[in-house]
Design an enzyme around this catalytic site. Structure first.
Site, PDB file in Angstrom:
ATOM      1  N   ASP A   1     -13.781  -4.030  -1.902  1.00 17.54           N
ATOM      2  CA  ASP A   1     -13.687  -3.673  -0.535  1.00 17.54           C
ATOM      3  C   ASP A   1     -14.856  -3.692   0.206  1.00 17.54           C
ATOM      4  O   ASP A   1     -15.764  -2.708   0.669  1.00 17.54           O
ATOM      5  CB  ASP A   1     -13.126  -2.209  -0.378  1.00 17.54           C
ATOM      6  CG  ASP A   1     -11.737  -2.149  -1.058  1.00 17.54           C
ATOM      7  OD1 ASP A   1     -10.794  -2.805  -0.847  1.00 17.54           O
ATOM      8  OD2 ASP A   1     -11.420  -0.912  -1.793  1.00 17.54           O
TER       9      ASP A   1
ATOM     10  N   GLY B   1      -7.325   4.833  -8.482  1.00 16.12           N
ATOM     11  CA  GLY B   1      -7.554   6.224  -9.277  1.00 16.12           C
ATOM     12  C   GLY B   1      -7.863   5.717 -10.699  1.00 16.12           C
ATOM     13  O   GLY B   1      -7.714   6.787 -11.406  1.00 16.12           O
TER      14      GLY B   1
ATOM     15  N   ASP C   1       0.851  -1.032   0.078  1.00 19.54           N
ATOM     16  CA  ASP C   1      -0.060   0.078  -0.260  1.00 19.54           C
ATOM     17  C   ASP C   1       1.218   1.084   0.094  1.00 19.54           C
ATOM     18  O   ASP C   1       1.649   1.315   0.695  1.00 19.54           O
ATOM     19  CB  ASP C   1      -0.734   0.067   1.151  1.00 19.54           C
ATOM     20  CG  ASP C   1      -1.733  -1.076   1.119  1.00 19.54           C
ATOM     21  OD1 ASP C   1      -2.052  -1.568   0.186  1.00 19.54           O
ATOM     22  OD2 ASP C   1      -2.230  -1.556   2.460  1.00 19.54           O
TER      23      ASP C   1
ATOM     24  N   ASN D   1     -11.067  -8.107  -0.717  1.00 18.98           N
ATOM     25  CA  ASN D   1     -10.480  -7.747   0.504  1.00 18.98           C
ATOM     26  C   ASN D   1     -11.783  -7.717   1.312  1.00 18.98           C
ATOM     27  O   ASN D   1     -13.038  -8.015   1.219  1.00 18.98           O
ATOM     28  CB  ASN D   1     -10.270  -6.279   0.476  1.00 18.98           C
ATOM     29  CG  ASN D   1      -9.156  -5.860  -0.443  1.00 18.98           C
ATOM     30  OD1 ASN D   1      -8.023  -6.378  -0.343  1.00 18.98           O
ATOM     31  ND2 ASN D   1      -9.492  -5.100  -1.744  1.00 18.98           N
TER      32      ASN D   1
END
Length: 585
Positions: free
Chosen positions: A440, A369, A282, A505
């Protein structure tokens, strides 16, 4: 579709995004160094004249996908690169590498429109040293069913078809698999019993007509052609530039055919597709403006101290190189502030990719993004343009998060594929194997499944108030905003839109070190036919065994335990091997 405004070493890039039907340009079923199809003879007399520089490799880069990794591997082996600019460059090459990346039809469009295909046929039929990689193998065949039928170069008999997912095998075929070498191939001499890296949805099948070409096969549902060889002409379906040391040995054998054999290893024999262990980084800027690797606790990356600083666990390029040496099967970079910043304005992140790919010869994924964007000067960038720059900077796959949620919501509402979503745009040009969707979700507990319209599951462990059920609400913007769509519904939708892999995730498990959310991973991996990467919650080697033995996950990803050196990658793989789970060593 607007052409990307970024520079590239290739002069053919703008043509590569066409997807029109393509006609055969070679049509030669019997390979002969002295025979050229008459349709070419009538146009001009092409002759092959090799250059004299042994240190130069000619590279045919038609502008799609990540060719930087091939360049880096060639340079790593001590060779210089000459890019093909004209058909004459092909004819004059001393040795030619064609790293085909992306979809079949756009590649053929480029070869046809530039005259490169004709020169390539002439070069190969004169038995000049040639190495095709992935699509560079498939284009040698007569045609492909990918967005087709689409005509190929016609040098090898056969049709390139899609893997049959109805047999229970996940498509795309992504990961490290074993080869069955069928004849002396020279370039495969150092592979031994080791795995090599594949990533593709289409393959060529062995037949009586092409058996003289086949040098190795691979089994994935069916036995397909993994490599071909005739004379000095070689092509491989796998990616040597992404297969670690064993892949570099393949390139070395092609570039230095008279080099001495390396010492054969006696490690465990590779027999089938291995489960992957992925290291995740990350990445974001800290408060001083430096790009650092961090790790969240349920997506909170700041230290709970007076300074409240961004947690700093190292430098991204250095950590990526270390994980490659430690045996990571892939490395993922997630730009965790990319949802709010213009990704192409994030030049340090692009440089991270460029630098990492110089010494990391396993697949690199980047996310954060990737979406349509209009900058402060009212310049519009499509998600395809954004992804293209990531690919040219060294990424093999891109991961789409928030934008995929919006696309899935729209698709489920209208039931119409517009072709405009980031998933559709990128998969159409680069193939669905290049598109990962990162989900997520947050666990939402229920007493009764009928309370919501979304798919829920009975939990193996009850919720905090004794709840027996839960559904998983998808989030966007780094987990900050919940959306009215479940993880199950999202996964099904993005598969239909063209995603090739799911990174799954779980916000509840993130940073807790108590194990993956097996309930969630089982639900999603059972629901889709594309590979699923399990993420969030790993804290011990047993957690990897647990997720692989109880779910259909193809890979497992971890971050914090690797960054903090609590559990080495090698220890994870040794434990998996001990438990009878195939991994790459």
């Amino acid at each position: 579709m607007d052409a990307a405004p970024f520079t590239s070493s290739s002069t053919f890039k703008t043509a590569s995004i066409s997807s029109s039907s393509t006609s055969l340009i070679c049509l030669s079923k019997n390979f002969s160094r002295n025979h050229l199809p008459s349709k070419f003879k009538s146009r001009r007399n092409l002759s092959v004249r090799a250059s004299n520089d042994d240190s130069v490799v000619t590279l045919l880069d038609y502008g799609a996908g990540n060719v930087r990794s091939v360049r880096n591997a060639i340079r790593h082996l001590g060779f210089q690169i000459k890019d093909v600019q004209t058909p004459k460059d092909i004819l004059n090459a001393r040795r030619l590498i064609f790293p085909g990346v992306g979809a079949f039809a756009p590649a053929m469009d480029v070869l046809n429109s530039t005259g490169m295909g004709e020169a390539l046929c002439t070069y190969i039929q004169n038995d000049r040293p040639f190495l095709g990689i992935c699509l560079g193998l498939q284009l040698l065949f007569e045609s492909s069913e990918e967005n087709g039928p689409v005509g190929g170069l016609g040098l090898i008999p056969g049709v390139v078809g899609r893997f049959d997912s109805s047999k229970g095998f996940r498509v795309p075929h992504i990961g490290w698999n074993a080869l069955q070498i069928t004849k002396d191939s020279e370039i495969l001499d150092d592979i031994g019993n080791r795995h090599v890296y594949f990533v593709h949805s289409y393959r060529a099948m062995p037949s009586k007509e092409n058996k003289d070409w086949i040098s190795s096969t691979c089994n994935y549902g069916d036995e397909f052609i993994a490599s071909v060889r005739k004379g000095k002409v070689h092509a491989v379906q796998f990616h040597p530039e992404k297969s670690g040391d064993v892949g570099l040995s393949v390139l070395r054998r092609f570039l230095l055919p008279k080099s001495s054999l390396t010492e054969k290893r006696t490690e465990r024999k590779a027999s089938k597709l291995a489960k992957r262990v992925i290291a995740c980084l990350d990445v974001r800027t800290n408060d001083e403006g430096d790009l650092v690797v961090t790790k969240g606790d349920q997506y909170d990356v700041r230290e709970h101290a007076e300074q409240n600083e961004v947690r700093n666990l190292g430098k991204p390029v250095e950590l990526a190189a270390q994980y490659y040496r430690d045996g990571a099967d892939e490395v993922s970079f997630l730009n965790i502030t990319g949802f709010r910043d213009f990704p192409l304005g994030d030049l340090p992140m692009l440089q991270v990719l460029r630098s990492a790919s110089e010494n990391v010869f396993v697949p690199l994924t980047v996310g954060g993004g990737i979406r349509d964007f209009t900058d402060s000067n009212d310049r519009y960038y499509s998600s395809l343009e954004v992804a293209s720059e990531y690919f040219r900077s060294g990424a093999d796959k891109i991961s789409i998060g928030s934008d995929a949620v919006h696309a899935a919501e729209e698709y489920l509402k209208t039931k119409v594929k517009t072709g405009k979503s980031s998933i559709e745009q990128i998969s159409r040009v680069y193939g669905n194997q290049a598109v990962v969707v990162s989900i997520d979700p947050r666990r939402m507990y229920l007493n009764d499944p009928s309370e919501v319209e979304f798919k829920s599951i009975r939990l193996t462990k009850q919720g905090p108030n004794g709840e027996e059920y839960a559904w998983y609400q998808c989030t966007i913007n780094g987990g900050r905003e919940g959306r009215p769509i479940g993880a199950y519904e999202l996964a099904k939708a993005v598969e239909e839109l063209g995603a090739g892999e799911i990174l799954l995730n779980c916000i509840d498990c993130d940073g807790q070190g108590k194990g993956f959310d097996v309930d969630l991973i089982k639900m999603i991996s059972d629901a889709v036919s594309i590979p699923v990467i399990a993420s969030s919650g790993a804290g011990a080697v047993e957690h990897f065994t647990d997720v692989f033995s109880k779910t259909n996950a193809s890979a497992a990803l971890a971050a914090g335990i690797f960054h903090r050196k609590e559990v080495p990658i090698r220890s994870v793989k040794e434990h998996l091997l001990k438990e009878g789970i195939e991994v790459r060593i």
